[in-house]
Design an enzyme around this catalytic site. Structure first.
Site, PDB file in Angstrom:
ATOM      1  N   TRP A   1      29.972   9.711  37.222  1.00  0.00           N
ATOM      2  CA  TRP A   1      31.287  10.078  36.677  1.00  0.00           C
ATOM      3  C   TRP A   1      31.374  11.577  36.416  1.00  0.00           C
ATOM      4  CZ3 TRP A   1      32.556  12.361  31.972  1.00  0.00           C
ATOM      5  CH2 TRP A   1      33.908  12.347  31.624  1.00  0.00           C
ATOM      6  N   HIS A   2      30.239  12.156  36.019  1.00  0.00           N
ATOM      7  CA  HIS A   2      30.240  13.577  35.671  1.00  0.00           C
ATOM      8  C   HIS A   2      30.405  14.469  36.881  1.00  0.00           C
ATOM      9  CE1 HIS A   2      28.772  12.187  31.765  1.00  0.00           C
ATOM     10  NE2 HIS A   2      29.130  13.374  31.308  1.00  0.00           N
ATOM     11  N   GLY A   3      29.886  14.044  38.021  1.00  0.00           N
ATOM     12  CA  GLY A   3      30.021  14.916  39.174  1.00  0.00           C
ATOM     13  C   GLY A   3      29.594  14.237  40.454  1.00  0.00           C
TER      14      GLY A   3
END
Lengths: 475, 433
Positions: free
Chosen positions: A323-325
């Site tokens: 989700w972060h990257g």
């Protein structure tokens, strides 16, 4: 437009506050919505239309879902989820998957793929999760859907939280969207400005100073990096990301309070955690809760066999990293944290219980190493950097190069502010100060003075420095 | 009610910069130093869509924000007072708030050390230039101005003090110059001696050059040295009374606060009291003369004309200062660029009409080959023959074959010029060996 910019602080914010405070209660939502549209549009008009279209579609789908029964209701749920997740995947992960497919193809001997790069709309990760919470909460019957489309749009687009959180679940502010009179007090507004300035100071006075040096160290070739400097860069980044992101959340929460909204807390002194399990109860709390309620529990939660439970934990945290990257190092970071969560349940929690407060230290070290995975540009770069931290490779024992007093002072200040809540008395004072909703005259004067002082200091640093990025803006 | 007032005050505090930007009701003054201000962006739909307009407007607003100068001064003051950082400059803040530029520190630490053979080659060429000028009745003198870092290393931050015995360009050049009998006035040991014997500061705390007091003492020494070198007598310079003492930073003269004013602090720093000698320049008497001179030097040369008119009164009217061997300046108490450029002048005529050619550089500029002056004069009196040209061509071809393809094709014309210059340089070194 970012919160720590000149344009926001001295033009958008005071202008908005004046309009909002002077507007009658029934028009406050309109003012907030128009301000939010302007705030988002400032980052580019191209995505505004797309975003508005997705808001409209979601609103309509959920209205239909609420009126539907049985299997039809479920179809609307699936349709909404698929639509939002597909949008997120297209804009955020299309490049990642195509790059990896292309790399595999090249390894197999075919020619590399070519495609036009997909540009990431700012804030898409956060508002997608909020659209999903609305859909699922209505489906579960936690809340009835909003009658007004404009209130729904306001929920999604409220500028304090829409770009980098906190992730506000619908049921947490559902009632406040239509009635905020209970929180529309001068005390709440003073507390809001105070909280906003604390966040601004965290970002500008601490995160920026440390981030400048962290960036410089991470830009060096790991192969030539002395061990001490590698650790210094990692620790500097560890504090940078905390003060950067928690500062942003403080600003968002403060802005919300100014408007009468009560956003959930997003950080609770994560670096005093005594285990990675506790860390995720203190770091990015709203994401952790989202993952727990909408991913982990549907997978079975704790009510499964241990082996399955461990798989669930890993799955949730790999997805959290993803989700972060859209890069392998983020997946590795999620897997790394998932690994320690499993180890906690296997034996580490029992070991930490014996160590007591001393378990803060190994937990912090684990966290620091994790942030290296997070910070590096590539997975290979991350592993090379961690290798240097462990002293692997060529033995370079050079002394640290010179760093300014400002850097060391800021690093110590960051450490003090990060760890002082380990003392229960200080933690209670901190909670009492930040959660206060009513002030005596003396207390009001005190926080006003602190607010003004932090504003002046921050203004000096904003105008006097050119380094002012936000880490979580790229997610 | 009181709380509402507090809230109103805070909102007003947020509004004030924008109001100040529009109304300018409080005089802020300007910042010292070079900077640019962003122009107002022109609106366009393309700019709006690409966010170029928003970014440009943000820069425009930021550059014109009310109280911006005060905010910057506040930031600089905090950095300076708490962290010993000189704002957005590259200056080093030493002990007792003494300011240093990075160049003098680096050279004193030997960080720009040249190869010993290279130094010998350069000094040898200087010696040849000296001989050629002497044959034409022109005296060459190399003046070494003191380096602030070397002069007061006790005021350097501890981390920047080099270990004893570090070899520097100063050591190499002075040794080679003496060995080759080059006419040298080394003011470095002179200033070191004066440090313990003179009653007033020889370097200002917030300047990188010798102080007005130090510069005028240096000028006296220079005149005495030139009298011996040229067998003449300058008009008399008489000290009249005790020096004038100045303590206010705003009142310091010439270069004595040249590092202080770019700091842009909130509160003006109190300067260490500096002394300015009261001098009377008498008209020339019988047997005294005002010779023509050409000064080629760095910014230390300003000290010979801006504090007291040594060059203006002791040398002839046609005396010139070639600033870094580029700008032609008329000696004056203030900056006086004639607009002429050295490259456009008749070098032979300029040199041979002088009594003295004085090279004046401080330590950290030693590595820069007198900014081309020595090479130009050497080649003036040692023109290349056809045989020399042919040999240089061969060298250039050899270097071309050794160069990478990328280097050649990146900038073909520039590459050829650089190769030619490098070949000539190599050839001339071979001739002097």
């Amino acid at each position: 437009m970012v919160f720590s910019s000149t344009l926001f602080l001295f033009y958008f914010l005071p202008g908005f506050l004046l309009l909002y405070f002077l507007a009658p209660a029934r028009f406050k939502n309109v003012v907030a919505l128009v301000a939010s549209l302007l705030f988002y549009a400032w980052g580019g008009l191209n995505f505004l239309a797309l975003f508005l279209a997705s808001v409209v579609i979601n609103f309509v789908l959920i209205r239909f879902m609420d009126k539907a029964q049985n299997w039809q209701k479920r179809i609307y749920l699936i349709l909404s989820i698929v639509l939002n997740v597909a949008m997120l995947f297209y804009f955020k992960y299309a490049n990642f998957f195509l790059e990896n497919v292309s790399a595999l193809g090249e390894a197999a001997g075919s020619s590399p793929l070519t495609w036009e790069k997909v540009v990431l709309p700012i804030g898409i990760s956060f508002f997608t999760f909020e659209k999903l919470t609305y859909t699922i909460d209505v489906y579960r019957g936690v809340n009835k859907p909003l009658r007004s489309f404009w209130d729904f749009m306001l929920y999604i687009m409220l500028f304090p939280k829409m770009i980098a959180g906190p992730i506000v679940r619908f049921h947490e502010i559902a009632d406040q969207l239509t009635d905020r009179t209970a929180f529309d007090t001068v005390d709440q507004k003073l507390a809001g400005l105070f909280r906003f300035m604390i966040g601004l100071a965290k970002k500008v006075l601490i995160a920026n100073v440390l981030g400048e040096q962290a960036d410089a160290i991470f830009s060096l070739s790991p192969a030539e990096l002395p061990v001490a400097q590698a650790w210094l860069g990692a620790v500097a980044y560890t504090f940078q990301i905390y003060f950067d992101f928690s500062g942003y959340s403080d600003m968002a929460i403060g802005l919300g309070r100014l408007m009468g909204f009560q956003f959930p807390e997003n950080f609770n002194n994560p670096y005093i955690s005594r285990s990675i399990t506790e860390f995720w109860q203190r770091w990015h709390i709203t994401l952790g809760r989202w993952m727990r309620d909408y991913l982990y529990i549907p997978l079975g939660g704790n009510r499964v066999k241990p082996a399955r439970l461990y798989v669930n934990l890993w799955t949730v945290f790999i997805l959290s990293g993803f989700w972060h990257g859209a890069a392998w190092n983020f997946i590795a970071w999620g897997a790394y944290h998932g690994l320690f969560l499993v180890l906690d349940r296997l034996f580490l929690l029992r070991l930490y219980r014996k160590l007591g407060a001393l378990s803060i230290l190994p937990t912090f070290v684990i966290t620091v190493v994790g942030w290296v995975l997070f910070r590096a540009e590539t997975l290979a770069g991350a592993l090379a950097y961690v290798s240097r931290m462990l002293g692997l490779g060529v033995n370079i024992t050079a002394a640290l190069p010179y760093y300014t007093r400002e850097f060391w002072f800021t690093l110590v200040l960051a450490a003090v502010f990060s760890f002082m809540a380990a003392l229960p008395r200080i933690e209670r004072w901190e909670i009492r100060t930040l959660a206060a909703s009513h002030f005596s005259v003396r207390a009001a004067a005190g926080i006003t003075a602190v607010t003004a002082l932090l504003l002046l200091l921050s203004m000096g640093y904003i105008v006097g420095s050119s380094f002012n990025p936000f880490i979580y803006f790229r997610f | 009610m009181f709380k509402r007032l507090l809230l109103g005050l805070l909102v007003l505090l947020l509004l004030l910069p924008a109001l100040q930007a529009r109304l300018r009701f409080y005089p802020e003054g300007e910042l010292a130093g070079a900077f640019t201000r962003a122009p107002h962006p022109e609106f366009s739909w393309e700019g709006l869509q690409s966010t170029a307009y928003q970014e440009a407007l943000g820069r425009y607003v930021e550059d014109r924000l009310g109280f911006r100068t005060l905010a910057i001064r506040l930031h600089n003051q905090l950095s300076f007072s708490l962290f010993r950082v000189a704002g957005l400059t590259d200056l080093t803040v030493g002990e007792h708030e003494v300011l240093f530029q990075p160049g003098p520190i680096a050279t004193y630490a030997g960080q720009d050390l040249l190869d010993e053979a290279e130094v010998r080659f350069r000094v040898r060429r200087l010696r040849i230039v000296q001989q050629e000028l002497a044959r034409r009745g022109v005296k060459l003198l190399f003046v070494l101005a003191p380096n602030k870092a070397r002069f007061q290393p006790e005021d350097l931050p501890l981390r920047l003090r080099p270990a004893p015995g570090i070899l520097t360009n100063y050591d190499l050049f002075t040794r080679a110059m003496r060995a080759d009998s080059l006419a040298l006035l080394d003011l470095v040991p002179v200033f070191a001696r004066w440090k313990t014997t003179k009653p007033y500061p020889l370097f200002p705390r917030a300047g990188t050059h010798w102080s007005g007091y130090g510069a005028t003492l240096a000028a006296d020494t220079l005149l005495r040295h030139l009298e011996q070198l040229g067998g003449l007598r300058f008009p008399q310079v008489r000290t009249v009374g005790s020096p004038r003492i100045i303590s206010s930073s705003d009142s310091l003269l010439a270069t004595d606060n040249d590092l202080g004013w770019p700091l842009n602090l909130l509160w003006q720093r109190e300067a260490t009291p500096l002394a300015y000698r009261r001098l009377a320049f008498l008209p020339p008497q019988a047997g005294q003369t005002r010779p023509s001179a050409l000064f080629i030097g760095d910014s230390f040369t300003w000290g010979l004309m801006q504090f007291s008119p040594y060059i203006q009164r002791e040398f002839s009217e046609d005396t010139r200062f070639w600033y870094y061997n580029n700008e032609v300046h008329l000696p004056d108490s203030t900056y006086h660029d004639t607009g002429e450029r050295v490259a456009k002048l008749n070098l032979q005529q300029q040199l041979e009409s002088r009594r003295f050619v004085i090279l004046l550089f401080t330590e950290h500029n030693l590595k820069d080959r007198e900014y081309g002056f020595t090479d130009q004069v050497y080649r003036l009196y040692h023109p290349l023959t056809a045989t020399d040209q042919a040999a240089i061509d061969q060298l250039a071809q050899k270097l071309t074959r050794e160069a990478s393809w990328e280097e050649q094709t990146k900038d073909l014309e520039g590459f050829q010029q650089r190769i030619r210059a490098k070949a000539q340089d190599l050839y001339e070194r071979q001739l002097l060996q």
